[in-house]
Scaffold this active site. Structure first.
Site, mmCIF file in Angstrom:
data_model
loop_
_atom_site.group_PDB
_atom_site.id
_atom_site.type_symbol
_atom_site.label_atom_id
_atom_site.label_comp_id
_atom_site.label_asym_id
_atom_site.label_seq_id
_atom_site.Cartn_x
_atom_site.Cartn_y
_atom_site.Cartn_z
ATOM 1 C CB SER A 12 -0.969 0.003 1.181
ATOM 2 O OG SER A 12 -0.286 -0.220 2.391
ATOM 3 C CG HIS B 42 -0.968 -5.168 2.057
ATOM 4 N ND1 HIS B 42 -0.318 -5.040 3.256
ATOM 5 C CD2 HIS B 42 -0.867 -3.946 1.467
ATOM 6 C CE1 HIS B 42 0.155 -3.804 3.377
ATOM 7 N NE2 HIS B 42 -0.176 -3.119 2.307
ATOM 8 C CG ASP C 219 -3.657 -7.717 8.814
ATOM 9 O OD1 ASP C 219 -4.178 -6.632 9.099
ATOM 10 O OD2 ASP C 219 -2.844 -7.859 7.890
ATOM 11 N NE ARG D 14 2.133 -3.539 12.246
ATOM 12 C CZ ARG D 14 1.945 -3.712 10.934
ATOM 13 N NH1 ARG D 14 1.456 -2.720 10.207
ATOM 14 N NH2 ARG D 14 2.254 -4.850 10.350
ATOM 15 C CG HIS E 138 5.576 -8.921 8.123
ATOM 16 N ND1 HIS E 138 6.557 -8.129 7.585
ATOM 17 C CD2 HIS E 138 4.471 -8.158 8.211
ATOM 18 C CE1 HIS E 138 6.059 -6.926 7.381
ATOM 19 N NE2 HIS E 138 4.795 -6.906 7.743
HETATM 20 N N1 HAX Z 1 0.580 -19.572 6.188
HETATM 21 C C1 HAX Z 1 0.998 -20.518 5.328
HETATM 22 N N2 HAX Z 1 2.064 -20.395 4.537
HETATM 23 C C2 HAX Z 1 2.776 -19.259 4.675
HETATM 24 C C3 HAX Z 1 2.424 -18.252 5.572
HETATM 25 C C4 HAX Z 1 1.270 -18.429 6.349
HETATM 26 N N3 HAX Z 1 0.813 -17.513 7.185
HETATM 27 N N4 HAX Z 1 3.318 -17.241 5.463
HETATM 28 C C5 HAX Z 1 4.196 -17.610 4.521
HETATM 29 N N5 HAX Z 1 3.862 -18.834 4.046
HETATM 30 C C6 HAX Z 1 4.474 -19.545 2.927
HETATM 31 C C7 HAX Z 1 4.370 -18.681 1.675
HETATM 32 O O1 HAX Z 1 3.071 -18.803 1.076
HETATM 33 C C8 HAX Z 1 5.486 -19.240 0.836
HETATM 34 O O2 HAX Z 1 5.041 -20.442 0.283
HETATM 35 P P1 HAX Z 1 5.459 -20.880 -1.220
HETATM 36 O O3 HAX Z 1 6.941 -21.042 -1.164
HETATM 37 O O4 HAX Z 1 4.703 -22.134 -1.437
HETATM 38 O O5 HAX Z 1 5.044 -19.752 -2.111
HETATM 39 C C9 HAX Z 1 6.549 -19.556 1.883
HETATM 40 O O6 HAX Z 1 5.859 -19.688 3.143
HETATM 41 C C10 HAX Z 1 7.615 -18.488 2.027
HETATM 42 O O7 HAX Z 1 6.968 -17.246 2.258
HETATM 43 P P2 HAX Z 1 7.699 -16.108 3.121
HETATM 44 O O8 HAX Z 1 8.960 -15.728 2.409
HETATM 45 O O9 HAX Z 1 7.779 -16.503 4.537
HETATM 46 O O10 HAX Z 1 6.622 -14.927 3.066
HETATM 47 P P3 HAX Z 1 6.428 -13.801 1.962
HETATM 48 O O11 HAX Z 1 7.376 -12.697 2.256
HETATM 49 O O12 HAX Z 1 6.461 -14.383 0.573
HETATM 50 O O13 HAX Z 1 4.935 -13.361 2.235
HETATM 51 C C11 HAX Z 1 3.082 -12.822 3.598
HETATM 52 C C12 HAX Z 1 4.579 -12.628 3.384
HETATM 53 C C13 HAX Z 1 2.633 -11.871 4.667
HETATM 54 C C14 HAX Z 1 2.359 -12.490 2.303
HETATM 55 C C15 HAX Z 1 2.817 -14.297 4.030
HETATM 56 O O14 HAX Z 1 3.431 -14.545 5.262
HETATM 57 C C16 HAX Z 1 1.340 -14.627 4.101
HETATM 58 O O15 HAX Z 1 0.732 -14.983 3.086
HETATM 59 N N6 HAX Z 1 0.708 -14.485 5.329
HETATM 60 C C17 HAX Z 1 -0.711 -14.694 5.474
HETATM 61 C C18 HAX Z 1 -1.481 -13.484 4.981
HETATM 62 C C19 HAX Z 1 -1.283 -12.313 5.923
HETATM 63 O O16 HAX Z 1 -1.396 -12.430 7.118
HETATM 64 N N7 HAX Z 1 -1.018 -11.129 5.340
HETATM 65 C C20 HAX Z 1 -0.853 -9.896 6.103
HETATM 66 C C21 HAX Z 1 0.598 -9.538 6.339
HETATM 67 C C22 HAX Z 1 0.773 -8.261 7.114
HETATM 68 C C23 HAX Z 1 0.262 -7.121 6.311
HETATM 69 O O17 HAX Z 1 0.773 -6.725 5.294
HETATM 70 N N8 HAX Z 1 -0.816 -6.578 6.749
HETATM 71 O O18 HAX Z 1 -1.436 -5.682 6.003
#
Ligand code: HAX
Length: 436
Positions: free
Chosen positions: A241, A271, A373, A327, A318
């Site tokens: 964002s 996000h 979140d 937070r 994250h």
């Molecule tokens: N549950 C399951 N699998 C997860 C996970 C979770 N909560 N978090 C990461 N992983 C997985 C990823 O999907 C990725 O899998 P693949 O290799 O199969 O693609 C792997 O672990 C490596 O990911 P990462 O490097 O640890 O995480 P990223 O930097 O790629 O992504 C995210 C960060 C926040 C998008 C991710 O942790 C996620 O999808 N979390 C759940 C959604 C969420 O809570 N989003 C909000 C984040 C905070 C925010 O921005 N708020 O607005």
């Protein structure tokens, strides 16, 4: 000129030589290197943006203008009948880096109050939208529709606006926009979920108090609103964002375009929408178990079932953080004080216990800990805001305060058009020494 604007002018002028010197004398100094994993992997961790408004340390979490969340909560002036700082004072702090006096807070509050009236055409647009429009679409559309009000565009088109002064009409756009978005958000809420029974604003109240009133939710929801807007405001500038807002603004698109775009980036489930996802996910267990607090074993099974179905656990993980999000902790503290016995809070707390070891065992997520979140929806739910597809709008109101502050400074320091370079897959293969 208002005292805040004058202070900002002085600060920007004092700061500008630092940026100019870095560009002129040290442009070639290397700060980072980039590898193929980062190029394909969403530029993760590549140091390529600059902001002085907040900094995210992977192990400590966010610092706003050098202060941790507990320090911000302690140092900033608080509402006399509440526990939380004024959002107005926090915005002053984000812009200037200084702890505001009571008079500073009052001045920002007066500025917002002067500018709070939402144009009628915005109301008409919102009323004309399909009833099943997502509240984020409505919020983004409302912001975009006000683009015709932009002071920046008027002054830019006059041909007389100097580059060093771009920040001045941007500041005006920022205050005009921030003054209106709490009212727009509350209007969307009441229109969509409360039979269009709109509650008039109370411009004498502070921003948090006024928002709670317009939402129709009693105390201490005013404090929840203040806490929520402050916590969600800024998380340095690489998140989707904030980065989108900055990127769009870098083309000299005005703040209405930029903040609407920021909102669209926030609306994704990876996000900001994750807070909505957490609640809908939790309600699946809640409904399955008829509201009973699950045992640890039952919760573990639910988490594993979600992972095995190929979904992520919302509210955990994250891209930068490598510990529990402060937070999350600030909101958890609030819950422990105000809603310790709430069944849904018990669910969230149980997840805090069971999810990290499961994610570690699964071995994919780099950060198994909860993010902001995971904890925010449960507070809204407790105070009667049960329409969880609205939650990301609350996040967007808060995030706008941080992104507006950043874009005003972007303009003040003359940051240029953003334009990273792309390569082709063949080029990466060649760099990797892969022979065809
Ligand atoms: N549950 C399951 N699998 C997860 C996970 C979770 N909560 N978090 C990461 N992983 C997985 C990823 O999907 C990725 O899998 P693949 O290799 O199969 O693609 C792997 O672990 C490596 O990911 P990462 O490097 O640890 O995480 P990223 O930097 O790629 O992504 C995210 C960060 C926040 C998008 C991710 O942790 C996620 O999808 N979390 C759940 C959604 C969420 O809570 N989003 C909000 C984040 C905070 C925010 O921005 N708020 O607005």
């Amino acid at each position: 000129m208002s005292a805040l604007k004058e202070k900002l002018r002085k600060k920007i002028e004092e700061w500008r030589p630092r940026t100019t010197r870095l560009i002129k004398e040290f442009s070639n100094v290397k700060v980072d290197e980039v590898d193929i994993g980062q190029i394909i992997g969403g530029a993760r961790d590549v140091k390529s943006l600059v902001t002085d408004i907040s900094y995210l340390d992977p192990f400590e979490g966010i610092r706003f203008r050098g202060f941790t969340i507990p320090e911000v909560m302690e140092k900033l002036p608080k509402v006399s009948d509440g526990e939380m700082p004024y959002v107005e004072g926090f915005f002053f702090f984000l812009l200037t880096g200084e702890i505001p006096s009571d008079d500073d807070v009052k001045e920002v509050a007066q500025e917002f109050s002067k500018r709070h009236i939402v144009p009628k055409y915005v109301i008409d647009i919102l009323k004309a939208m399909p009833v099943d429009s997502h509240p984020m679409v409505m919020f983004s559309t409302a912001i975009l529709s006000m683009q015709r009000e932009s002071e920046f565009v008027k002054e830019y088109n006059s041909g007389e606006l100097k580059k060093n002064d771009y920040w001045i009409p941007t500041y005006e756009d920022g205050l005009n926009l921030l003054a209106k978005i709490p009212g727009i958000a509350a209007f969307i809420y009441r229109l969509k979920y409360k039979d269009a029974k709109i509650i008039d604003p109370d411009p004498k109240s502070d921003l948090g108090g006024n928002f709670a009133k317009m939402m129709g939710i009693n105390k201490p929801y005013d404090d929840v609103a203040r806490l929520y807007f402050i916590l969600h405001s800024d998380h340095e500038s690489g998140n989707v964002s904030a980065h989108t807002g900055h990127l769009v603004a870098s083309a000299l698109s005005d703040l209405y375009y930029s903040i609407s775009a920021m909102t669209n980036g926030l609306a994704g489930p990876l996000h900001g929408l994750a807070n909505q996802e957490v609640l809908s996910w939790l309600h699946e267990v809640y409904d399955k178990l008829g509201g009973k607090v699950p045992t640890e074993e039952e919760m573990k099974k639910f988490v594993w079932d979600t992972l095995k179905s190929g979904q992520v656990i919302p509210g955990f993980g994250h891209a930068v953080l490598r510990k529990t999000d402060p937070r999350y902790m600030a909101q958890r503290e609030f819950c422990l004080k105000h809603l310790p016995d709430d069944p849904l809070f018990k669910y969230v707390d149980l997840l805090f216990k069971v999810v990290p070891p499961i994610l570690l065992e699964q071995g994919k997520a780099k950060n198994p800990w909860p993010n902001v979140d995971a904890q925010s929806g449960v507070i809204q739910w407790y105070y009667g805001l049960k329409e969880y597809d609205f939650y990301t709008v609350l996040f967007a109101v808060g995030r706008a305060f941080g992104v507006v502050a950043n874009i005003i400074w972007d303009r003040g320091l003359g940051y240029p058009l953003e334009r990273p370079k792309s390569v082709t897959t063949a080029m990466l293969e060649e760099a990797a020494g892969i022979k065809k």
